[in-house]
Design an enzyme around this catalytic site. Structure first.
Site, short mmCIF file in Angstrom:
data_model
loop_
_atom_site.label_atom_id
_atom_site.label_comp_id
_atom_site.label_asym_id
_atom_site.label_seq_id
_atom_site.Cartn_x
_atom_site.Cartn_y
_atom_site.Cartn_z
N ARG A 138 0.82 -1.21 0.00
CA ARG A 138 0.00 0.00 0.00
C ARG A 138 0.86 1.27 0.00
O ARG A 138 0.46 2.28 -0.58
CB ARG A 138 -0.97 -0.01 1.19
CG ARG A 138 -2.13 -0.97 0.95
CD ARG A 138 -3.16 -0.96 2.06
NE ARG A 138 -4.39 -1.62 1.59
CZ ARG A 138 -5.41 -1.93 2.37
NH1 ARG A 138 -5.37 -1.65 3.66
NH2 ARG A 138 -6.49 -2.50 1.86
N LYS A 142 -18.85 -18.32 0.63
CA LYS A 142 -20.26 -18.11 0.95
C LYS A 142 -21.01 -17.27 -0.06
O LYS A 142 -20.54 -16.21 -0.47
CB LYS A 142 -20.38 -17.44 2.32
CG LYS A 142 -19.91 -18.32 3.48
CD LYS A 142 -20.13 -17.60 4.80
CE LYS A 142 -19.82 -18.53 5.97
NZ LYS A 142 -20.05 -17.85 7.26
N GLY A 198 -8.96 -9.65 -1.05
CA GLY A 198 -7.79 -10.22 -0.37
C GLY A 198 -7.41 -11.61 -0.82
O GLY A 198 -6.26 -11.88 -1.17
N GLY A 221 -12.92 -4.27 0.66
CA GLY A 221 -14.32 -3.89 0.81
C GLY A 221 -14.81 -2.91 -0.23
O GLY A 221 -15.92 -3.03 -0.75
#
Length: 398
Positions: free
Chosen positions: A38, A198, A355, A378
């Protein structure tokens, strides 16, 4: 495409105090940065503003502190950033008030100053107008270079854009350009690969994608939920059996939108969830009742490769199997390498993010061969879901 947000190309920074929202939320161990990805991403913006004579004032959060916490101070991160950009980075022990104001007053044109963790103040996450005003006192211009925090309407990620002239930094610009090419104005046909454990965490994502892409590959544990919904016996495989109706609804939406839904036709099955567990490829009509689907099978891999070959643009989020356990990383690795080869041959625009996806591409050794790999997590997911991101909306030219 018409330009929708202002960038550093529209800005004369010489002699100006430039508040730059960056993402310095890096992994730490014993006060040392363990992954500087980052920092490397935001380096071009920082160096460019500095070299053009702007006073660079960095804003960022680190972790989720409840008040001031020395363990989540940005001081060691500022030192690591100085090594990455090969320029001195001064540090101030607060991001507002007298301490911050004195530190800003002391820097000269071209200097770089990092302010302390914005989340040491609870008003940051509340986007408190008084806190926004205190931050705004420190700068003449606000540059947002933190796409990864753009889904948060916080003071430093969104609030400042309402009170100061707002611009996208180079990392933000690259991210928005890549995402626009992937879904907003893509070269068709477009394929999306969505994997992971999921369905419940990706319902919005799947429902948005079926209306935007020409083909959707579903892999990972999520695929088991879809197979179960269609009456395929999946043994002891991980699946959200209570979401069968949701899966069927997504299948119907895909059909209505003329989106080809590509589910596994065979699977790598093991009887223990462990690395190097003995496994065998089974057709979907022959999954043993005590077996677990842990990866796509060889026929499915060939189908996915063919779908990638047919596409001009690829969007990828999530692995196709239990990639953290060899040999159940095989499907993900082979598909990633196939996409990377198409990309290198200039036959594919490929954008990936999340990720696990970044980890999987690194494992396959091809992260550098995709058109763009987002580290945003996110924010990348919410963008794929079609949700407006506050930190991006505030940058738009109106």
């Amino acid at each position: 495409m018409p330009k929708t947000f202002r960038t550093l190309d529209d800005l004369d920074v010489k002699g100006k105090r430039v508040l730059v929202r960056v993402d310095l939320n890096v992994p730490m161990e014993n006060s040392r940065v363990t992954d500087s990805t980052r920092l490397e991403r935001v380096a071009p913006t920082i160096v460019e503003i500095s070299s053009k004579g702007g006073k660079v004032i960095l804003l960022s959060h680190l972790g989720r502190p409840k008040g001031r916490d020395p363990k989540e101070s940005l001081k060691p991160v500022a030192a690591a950033l100085a090594e990455v950009i090969r320029k001195p980075v001064a540090f101030a022990d607060d991001c507002i008030g007298e301490v911050a104001q004195k530190a800003v007053a002391a820097i000269k044109d071209g200097d770089i100053l990092c302010l302390e963790n914005t989340r040491f103040h609870q008003e940051e996450e509340k986007n408190d107008p008084a806190f926004v005003a205190e931050l705004a006192k420190l700068g003449d211009i606000w540059v947002n270079d933190a796409f990864s925090a753009a889904h948060r309407a916080h003071a430093s990620t969104e609030g400042l854009g309402h009170v100061l002239p707002a611009y996208a930094g180079r990392a933000m610009q690259a991210e928005l350009d890549a995402l626009s090419k992937a879904l907003e104005a893509p070269t068709r046909p477009v394929i999306a690969i969505v994997g992971g454990a999921k369905v419940s965490t990706k319902i919005d994502l799947l429902e948005n994608l079926v209306g935007k892409v020409d083909a959707l590959v579903i892999g990972g544990g999520m695929a088991n939920t879809f197979l179960h919904a269609q009456g395929v016996p999946i043994g002891k495989s991980l699946a959200e059996r209570d979401l069968a109706a949701t899966a069927l609804r997504i299948i119907e939406k895909a059909e209505a939108a003329n989106c080809a839904l590509i589910l596994p036709v065979d699977a790598a099955v093991a009887f223990h969830f462990a690395a190097n567990a003995p496994s065998h490829a089974y057709g979907l009509d022959a999954i043993p009742p005590d077996g677990m689907i842990l990866d796509v099978g060889p026929q499915s891999i060939r189908r996915i490769h063919a779908a990638i070959d047919d596409a001009a643009t690829l969007v990828w989020n999530g692995p196709l199997g239990a990639f953290e356990l060899p040999p159940f990383d095989r499907g993900t690795v082979l598909a990633a390498r196939h996409a990377a080869a198409r990309n290198k041959a200039r036959k594919l625009i490929s954008v990936a993010g999340g990720g696990d996806t970044v980890a999987a591409l690194n494992q396959a050794g091809v992260a550098g061969d995709f058109t763009y790999v987002s580290t945003a997590g996110g924010a990348f997911l919410e963008w794929l879901e079609g949700k407006p991101l506050p930190g991006v909306e505030v940058l738009k030219i109106r």
